[in-house]
Design an enzyme around this catalytic site. Structure first.
Site, short mmCIF file in Angstrom:
data_model
loop_
_atom_site.label_atom_id
_atom_site.label_comp_id
_atom_site.label_asym_id
_atom_site.label_seq_id
_atom_site.Cartn_x
_atom_site.Cartn_y
_atom_site.Cartn_z
N LEU A 1 36.16 41.16 42.48
CA LEU A 1 37.14 41.55 43.50
C LEU A 1 38.41 40.73 43.27
CD1 LEU A 1 37.31 43.56 45.77
CD2 LEU A 1 36.51 41.82 47.34
N HIS A 2 39.02 40.95 42.10
CA HIS A 2 40.23 40.25 41.68
C HIS A 2 41.24 41.27 41.19
CE1 HIS A 2 38.62 36.17 41.86
NE2 HIS A 2 37.49 36.73 41.54
N ALA A 3 42.46 40.84 41.03
CA ALA A 3 43.53 41.64 40.45
C ALA A 3 43.64 43.01 41.11
CB ALA A 3 43.37 41.74 38.94
N PRO B 1 41.45 45.58 41.71
CA PRO B 1 40.51 45.96 42.78
C PRO B 1 40.81 45.23 44.10
CG PRO B 1 39.31 45.54 40.75
CD PRO B 1 40.73 45.12 40.51
#
Length: 85
Positions: free
Chosen positions: A14-16, A18
């Site tokens: 759940l980075h960048a 997303p």
């Protein structure tokens, strides 16, 4: 309060991108929304810094909670974003 437990499937967790998509969807709702690692402290799902600060990796489970009108629909949308590969 409505709740969803979701396994994060994106390779980057759940980075960048997303995380940005997740936060944008949460922010458009006029209700309180939180997200947490399973067993962890919830943070404001409308804050990109807080969501990225959770450091959620691929395969980890998150808990998304919302309260108010439209909570179920919003949780469905957020769960779909978090579980997308």
């Amino acid at each position: 309060m409505a709740e969803r437990k979701v396994t994060v499937e994106a390779e980057v967790g759940l980075h960048a991108r997303p995380a940005a998509t997740f936060v944008q969807a949460a922010a458009k709702a006029d209700i309180d929304v939180t997200v947490a690692r399973q067993g962890g402290q919830p943070v404001n799902a409308k804050s990109i810094l807080m969501v990225m600060g959770l450091d959620v990796r691929q395969g980890e489970t998150i808990v998304i909670r919302a309260e108010g009108d439209g909570a179920e629909e919003l949780l469905d949308e957020l769960a779909a974003i978090a579980s997308a590969p």
